[in-house]
Scaffold this active site. Structure first.
Site, short mmCIF file in Angstrom:
data_model
loop_
_atom_site.label_atom_id
_atom_site.label_comp_id
_atom_site.label_asym_id
_atom_site.label_seq_id
_atom_site.Cartn_x
_atom_site.Cartn_y
_atom_site.Cartn_z
N ARG A 124 0.86 -1.18 0.01
CA ARG A 124 -0.10 -0.02 -0.05
C ARG A 124 0.93 1.16 -0.10
O ARG A 124 2.19 1.06 -0.26
CB ARG A 124 -0.77 0.06 1.37
N TYR B 131 12.46 7.42 14.51
CA TYR B 131 12.25 7.44 13.05
C TYR B 131 13.26 8.39 12.42
O TYR B 131 14.11 7.99 11.44
CB TYR B 131 10.92 8.12 12.81
N LYS C 50 16.25 7.10 9.66
CA LYS C 50 16.18 7.51 8.24
C LYS C 50 17.46 8.40 7.97
O LYS C 50 18.12 7.97 7.07
CB LYS C 50 15.12 8.45 8.07
N ILE D 102 3.68 13.12 2.45
CA ILE D 102 3.06 12.45 1.19
C ILE D 102 1.62 11.85 2.04
O ILE D 102 1.62 11.16 3.14
CB ILE D 102 3.86 11.26 0.73
P1 NAP Z 1 2.60 3.09 4.89
O1 NAP Z 1 1.43 3.61 3.90
O2 NAP Z 1 2.12 3.03 6.30
O3 NAP Z 1 2.90 1.87 4.24
C1 NAP Z 1 3.75 1.03 4.85
C2 NAP Z 1 4.55 -0.16 3.81
O4 NAP Z 1 5.57 -0.62 5.00
C3 NAP Z 1 3.47 -1.29 3.74
O5 NAP Z 1 3.35 -1.73 2.34
C4 NAP Z 1 3.47 -2.09 4.80
O6 NAP Z 1 3.05 -3.41 4.47
C5 NAP Z 1 5.05 -1.92 4.63
N1 NAP Z 1 5.66 -2.63 6.17
C6 NAP Z 1 5.47 -1.87 7.28
N2 NAP Z 1 6.07 -2.75 8.26
C7 NAP Z 1 6.48 -3.87 7.62
C8 NAP Z 1 7.24 -5.10 8.17
N3 NAP Z 1 7.47 -5.25 9.54
N4 NAP Z 1 7.70 -5.97 7.26
C9 NAP Z 1 7.16 -5.77 5.72
N5 NAP Z 1 6.66 -4.60 5.45
C10 NAP Z 1 6.30 -3.76 6.42
O7 NAP Z 1 3.64 4.05 4.69
P2 NAP Z 1 4.24 5.02 3.40
O8 NAP Z 1 3.51 6.27 3.72
O9 NAP Z 1 3.60 4.24 2.10
O10 NAP Z 1 5.71 5.02 3.61
C11 NAP Z 1 6.57 4.21 2.93
C12 NAP Z 1 8.07 4.51 3.08
O11 NAP Z 1 8.16 5.95 2.83
C13 NAP Z 1 8.46 4.35 4.61
O12 NAP Z 1 9.70 4.22 4.67
C14 NAP Z 1 8.17 5.86 5.19
O13 NAP Z 1 9.09 6.03 6.22
C15 NAP Z 1 8.57 6.82 3.87
N6 NAP Z 1 8.12 8.00 4.10
C16 NAP Z 1 6.73 8.54 4.10
C17 NAP Z 1 6.55 9.81 4.09
C18 NAP Z 1 4.94 10.07 4.27
O14 NAP Z 1 4.52 11.10 4.21
N7 NAP Z 1 3.97 9.35 3.94
C19 NAP Z 1 7.39 10.75 4.33
C20 NAP Z 1 8.65 10.20 4.21
C21 NAP Z 1 9.16 9.08 4.07
P3 NAP Z 1 2.38 -4.35 5.57
O15 NAP Z 1 1.63 -3.57 6.43
O16 NAP Z 1 1.46 -4.96 4.65
O17 NAP Z 1 3.42 -5.25 6.12
#
Ligand code: NAP
Length: 244
Positions: free
Chosen positions: A12, A152, A156, A185
Site C-alpha cells: 500500500r 524514526y 532515516k 505524502i
Molecule cells: P504506509 O502507507 O504506512 O505503508 C507502509 C508499507 O510498509 C506497507 O506496504 C507495509 O506493508 C510495509 N511495512 C510496514 N512494516 C513492515 C514490516 N514489518 N515488514 C514488511 N513490510 C512492512 O507508509 P508510506 O507512507 O507508504 O511509507 C513508505 C515509506 O516512505 C516508509 O519508509 C516511510 O518511512 C517513507 N516516508 C513516508 C512519508 C509520508 O509522508 N508518507 C514521508 C517520508 C518518508 P504491510 O503492512 O502489509 O506489512
C-alpha cells in the site's frame, strides 16, 4: 532480457505506487510485505501489464529469519535482481522522555536493519551481475529532524549514511545506490495526523500542497532506470521544496 525488481513494503501507500511504476517500465516485480494489499493480479491490471508480472512474498522486515526466507523465495524464482527498493517503514512516535525501548528498537529494526539485510544479500547478487540499482527510502525527517520522531529520524538519517557507504562499496561493480527523502505524502502513515497539524505542515511546503505517493514512485523509477546511469550516492528530496 526482462528486468526484475524487489520492493519491500509494496502492499500500500508509496510502495504500491513503486510497484505500479516499475511494472509500467516493463520490470517484473516481487514485493515483500506482511499483507498482500490488493494482490499481484490487481496490481498488474492497474499497471496495464500482463498478469503474472507481479508477485507477493509474505515477509516481516523486522524479523531477520522472515527476511532470509523471503529472499530465498525470490532468488529461487529469479536468478537476477536489477532493482532493489527498500521502502518498508514504520513510525512509533513519542517524545524521548516517554519513549519505550521497544518503540526505539522496532523502528530501527524495520527501517534500518531491514534495509541492511536486503542490501547485504541482494548487493552480493548485483555485484556478481556487475549491474543493479538500489534505492533506499529515507525521509526529510532524516535530514531536518522532527520533535517526537527521534527513533524514526535516527533510522532515516542512518539510511543516508548507510547508502552513501554502500554506493562507494558497490560503484566498482557498476551497482548504483541512491536515496529518496520524501516530505509529507498522503498515505496511511500520515492519515493519522490531526487536521490542524496537516494545515500547519502545508504552510511549510513551498509548493503549498501535500505530495502524492505516485510522485515519489516516479522519481524512484527514474533513479532505477538507464536515464540515471551516472547517478549514485545521492539523496533526492521529493518534498515540494520543504527541505531546501
Ligand atoms: P504506509 O502507507 O504506512 O505503508 C507502509 C508499507 O510498509 C506497507 O506496504 C507495509 O506493508 C510495509 N511495512 C510496514 N512494516 C513492515 C514490516 N514489518 N515488514 C514488511 N513490510 C512492512 O507508509 P508510506 O507512507 O507508504 O511509507 C513508505 C515509506 O516512505 C516508509 O519508509 C516511510 O518511512 C517513507 N516516508 C513516508 C512519508 C509520508 O509522508 N508518507 C514521508 C517520508 C518518508 P504491510 O503492512 O502489509 O506489512
Amino acid at each position: 532480457m526482462s528486468r526484475t525488481a524487489l520492493v519491500t513494503g509494496g502492499s500500500r501507500g508509496i510502495g504500491k505506487e513503486i510497484v505500479l511504476s516499475l511494472l509500467r517500465d516493463d520490470i517484473e516485480v516481487w514485493y515483500l510485505s506482511r499483507s498482500e494489499g490488493e494482490g499481484p493480479d490487481r496490481l498488474c491490471e492497474q499497471a496495464g501489464v500482463a498478469a503474472g508480472k507481479a508477485h507477493w512474498v509474505p515477509c516481516d522486515m523486522g524479523n531477520a529469519q522472515s527476511v532470509a526466507e523471503a529472499l530465498d523465495t525470490v532468488l529461487a524464482a529469479t536468478n537476477r535482481v536489477d532493482v532493489l527498493v527498500n521502502n518498508a517503514g514504520i513510525t512509533r512516535d513519542g517524545l524521548i522522555m516517554r519513549m519505550k525501548d521497544e518503540s526505539w528498537e522496532e523502528v530501527l529494526r524495520v527501517n534500518l536493519t531491514g534495509a541492511f539485510l536486503t542490501c547485504r544479500r541482494i548487493g552480493r547478487v548485483m555485484a556478481a551481475q556487475r549491474s543493479g540499482a538500489i534505492v533506499n527510502v529515507s525521509s526529510v525527517v532524516g535530514i531536518m529532524g522532527n520533535a517526537g520522531q527521534t527513533n524514526y529520524a535516527a533510522s532515516k538519517a542512518g539510511l543516508i549514511g548507510f547508502s552513501k557507504s554502500l554506493a562507494r562499496e558497490l560503484a566498482g561493480r557498476s551497482v548504483r545506490v541512491n536515496v529518496v527523502a520524501p516530505g509529507f505524502i498522503a498515505t496511511d502513515m500520515t492519515s493519522v495526523l490531526p487536521e490542524t497539524v496537516r494545515q500547519e505542515l502545508e504552510t511549510r511546503i513551498p509548493l503549498g500542497r501535500i505530495g502524492q505517493a505516485r510522485e515519489v514512485a516516479q522519481a524512484i523509477a527514474f533513479l532505477c532506470s538507464e536515464g540515471a546511469s551516472y547517478i549514485t550516492g545521492q539523496v533526492l528530496a521529493i518534498d515540494g521544496g520543504m527541505a531546501m
